[in-house]
Structure formats: C-alpha cells, structure tokens
Design an enzyme around this catalytic site. Structure first.
Site, PDB file in Angstrom:
ATOM      1  N   LYS A  60       0.831  -1.204   0.000  1.00 12.95           N
ATOM      2  CA  LYS A  60       0.000   0.000   0.000  1.00 12.95           C
ATOM      3  C   LYS A  60       0.867   1.257   0.000  1.00 12.95           C
ATOM      4  CE  LYS A  60      -4.144  -1.578   2.393  1.00 12.95           C
ATOM      5  NZ  LYS A  60      -5.045  -1.262   3.492  1.00 12.95           N
ATOM      6  N   ASP A 112      -9.393   2.006   4.191  1.00 12.61           N
ATOM      7  CA  ASP A 112      -9.969   0.691   4.438  1.00 12.61           C
ATOM      8  C   ASP A 112     -10.559   0.221   3.111  1.00 12.61           C
ATOM      9  OD1 ASP A 112     -10.259  -1.452   6.111  1.00 12.61           O
ATOM     10  OD2 ASP A 112     -12.208  -0.860   6.873  1.00 12.61           O
ATOM     11  N   PHE A 136      -1.155  -8.348  -4.029  1.00 11.88           N
ATOM     12  CA  PHE A 136      -1.383  -8.957  -2.720  1.00 11.88           C
ATOM     13  C   PHE A 136      -2.875  -9.239  -2.560  1.00 11.88           C
ATOM     14  CE2 PHE A 136      -3.291  -5.431  -0.264  1.00 11.88           C
ATOM     15  CZ  PHE A 136      -3.083  -4.377  -1.145  1.00 11.88           C
ATOM     16  N   ARG A 182      -7.719   1.795  -4.945  1.00 11.10           N
ATOM     17  CA  ARG A 182      -6.932   2.668  -4.062  1.00 11.10           C
ATOM     18  C   ARG A 182      -6.349   3.837  -4.843  1.00 11.10           C
ATOM     19  NH1 ARG A 182      -5.634  -0.832  -1.041  1.00 11.10           N
ATOM     20  NH2 ARG A 182      -4.187  -1.767  -2.488  1.00 11.10           N
TER      21      ARG A 182
HETATM   22  P1  IMP Z   1      -7.423  -3.537   4.339  1.00  8.57           P
HETATM   23  O1  IMP Z   1      -7.915  -2.338   3.664  1.00  8.57           O
HETATM   24  O2  IMP Z   1      -5.946  -3.564   4.449  1.00  8.57           O
HETATM   25  O3  IMP Z   1      -8.108  -3.822   5.647  1.00  8.57           O
HETATM   26  O4  IMP Z   1      -7.743  -4.753   3.383  1.00  8.57           O
HETATM   27  C1  IMP Z   1      -8.855  -5.559   3.550  1.00  8.57           C
HETATM   28  C2  IMP Z   1      -8.680  -6.837   2.772  1.00  8.57           C
HETATM   29  O5  IMP Z   1      -8.760  -6.549   1.382  1.00  8.57           O
HETATM   30  C3  IMP Z   1      -7.373  -7.594   2.989  1.00  8.57           C
HETATM   31  O6  IMP Z   1      -7.641  -8.963   2.922  1.00  8.57           O
HETATM   32  C4  IMP Z   1      -6.522  -7.165   1.835  1.00  8.57           C
HETATM   33  O7  IMP Z   1      -5.588  -8.162   1.482  1.00  8.57           O
HETATM   34  C5  IMP Z   1      -7.554  -6.973   0.757  1.00  8.57           C
HETATM   35  N1  IMP Z   1      -7.126  -5.925  -0.177  1.00  8.57           N
HETATM   36  C6  IMP Z   1      -6.993  -4.600   0.086  1.00  8.57           C
HETATM   37  N2  IMP Z   1      -6.547  -3.960  -1.000  1.00  8.57           N
HETATM   38  C7  IMP Z   1      -6.386  -4.911  -1.959  1.00  8.57           C
HETATM   39  C8  IMP Z   1      -5.910  -4.864  -3.296  1.00  8.57           C
HETATM   40  O8  IMP Z   1      -5.524  -3.826  -3.851  1.00  8.57           O
HETATM   41  N3  IMP Z   1      -5.885  -6.031  -3.953  1.00  8.57           N
HETATM   42  C9  IMP Z   1      -6.282  -7.212  -3.397  1.00  8.57           C
HETATM   43  N4  IMP Z   1      -6.709  -7.310  -2.153  1.00  8.57           N
HETATM   44  C10 IMP Z   1      -6.755  -6.164  -1.427  1.00  8.57           C
END
Ligand code: IMP
Length: 200
Positions: A12, A68, A155, A184
C-alpha cells in the site's frame, strides 16, 4: 508536506507513493515510530477508516490518513466487504491453518463455485484528517472473480480479481498498470487533487 499513512503494508505504501508524487512525504506507521495495533471495530469501511485516522491523530498529532478496503461480491450480497481481511477466519467455512490471503481466496472460490454471477468490486475509502478537519475519498473498481488464481504480483485478492475491460488479473499486472486503474489509486487521486487545492 508530511502525512502519516496509518499502515505498515509495504504494498500500500509503495502504491500510494507512486500516485502521490513528490510534493508529499508519506510516512508509514513504523517510520513514524508508531507501534501496536490500531483499532478497527466498526461495520463499515468509512467508520473504520475514520477510526484509524482518529486514533493516529489523537495519539500522535499531525496530519494523517487511513484507508480501508473491501471486496464486495454481488453473488454474496456484498460480502466479504468490510470483513475482507478476516473472511477465512469467520463464518461457516474457515481456514485458520492457511495464511490469511490464501484462505480468503480459497473460501471465495468455494462460495462462488455454484454461482453464475461473478461480478464484484473493490472499494477503498480514505479518511483524511488535515489541520483538524475531516475528509473522505472513495475509489471503486468493478470486475469479476476468476475461477482460479492467476499471477504472482500484488497482494490479497489480486490473483482472482480481473477488472472490467482487462484480460489480466490484478496479480498479473505490473504495479504501474494496477496503479493506473485500482480502487486505491482512484481514491488516492481524489486525495491528491484535494491536497493540491490546499497548498495553492
Ligand atoms: P485492508 O484495507 O488492508 O483492511 O484490506 C482488507 C482486505 O482486502 C485484505 O484482505 C486485503 O488483502 C484486501 N485488499 C486490500 N486492497 C487490496 C488490493 O488492492 N488487492 C487485493 N486485495 C486487497
């Protein structure tokens, strides 16, 4: 301008630094010397993002933002959504023995196995606290969930997510390509555009 980004996720941080350009120095939590868990107790992406940003702001002061993200799958009525990170650790189907991302993908493919509808979207919200004021930015990318994982980049759910209009999964794209279209990146661009208007 320095901004603390409430994450330690290297992917990120590098994604956001790619989009944000040279005018802003993005500092991750460990670089800012912030350790320990940040609470994430709510049932919506918006509330969680603000909770994380508030936590940093109140504890350490300084301008900051938190994001998030959730994967909202139509055939699952929007699940896993805000629970995307914990998906394989909750509910009827669980894979506690697997690394979370692997378990999440495995569970998703099982839940979608009998479903025709494969449409889904990644939704990111970014909560910014700047000079004591609060702002929210949203980015959405629509796509489908593939029948099997493909690619080794990115990821999370990247190996099974294919954005609308593309033939590669997110995990098969290089970071620049994913950054040009990702949820994002869209939310970040909105954040950057806003920040530009603040510094003029
Ligand atoms: P968080 O925003 O880090 O809480 O992500 C929530 C969930 O979504 C986690 O399982 C991350 O691995 C997944 N996730 C967040 N952003 C991405 C992305 O860009 N690609 C794939 N999975 C994502």
């Amino acid at each position: 301008m320095e901004l603390i980004f409430a994450t330690n996720n290297k992917h990120k941080l590098s994604e956001i630094r790619n989009v944000i350009g040279d005018n802003y120095k993005i500092i991750g939590l460990s670089e800012a010397g912030i350790e320990g868990d940040i609470p994430e107790d709510y049932n919506t992406l918006e509330e969680n993002a603000f909770q994380k940003a508030n936590f940093i702001y109140e504890k350490y002061g300084g301008n900051c933002f938190a994001d998030d993200t959730g994967l909202e799958v139509d055939a699952l009525d929007g699940r896993p959504g805000v629970y995307s990170a914990r998906y394989s650790r909750m509910g009827d189907i669980q894979f506690p023995e697997l690394e979370a991302n692997k378990g999440n993908i495995k569970k998703l493919l099982i839940e979608l196995d009998t479903k025709e509808l494969r449409t889904a979207r990644f939704r990111t919200v970014i909560a910014l606290i700047l000079n004591e004021r609060k702002y929210l930015f949203e980015g959405i990318v629509n796509g489908i969930i593939l029948k099997q994982p493909s690619g080794s980049g990115g990821f999370g759910y990247d190996p099974v997510f294919q954005a609308l209009g593309y033939k590669k999964s997110f995990a098969e794209m290089d970071i620049e390509q994913k950054n040009s279209i990702s949820h994002r990146a869209i939310a970040t661009r909105k954040l950057v555009e806003f920040l530009k208007t603040c510094t003029m």
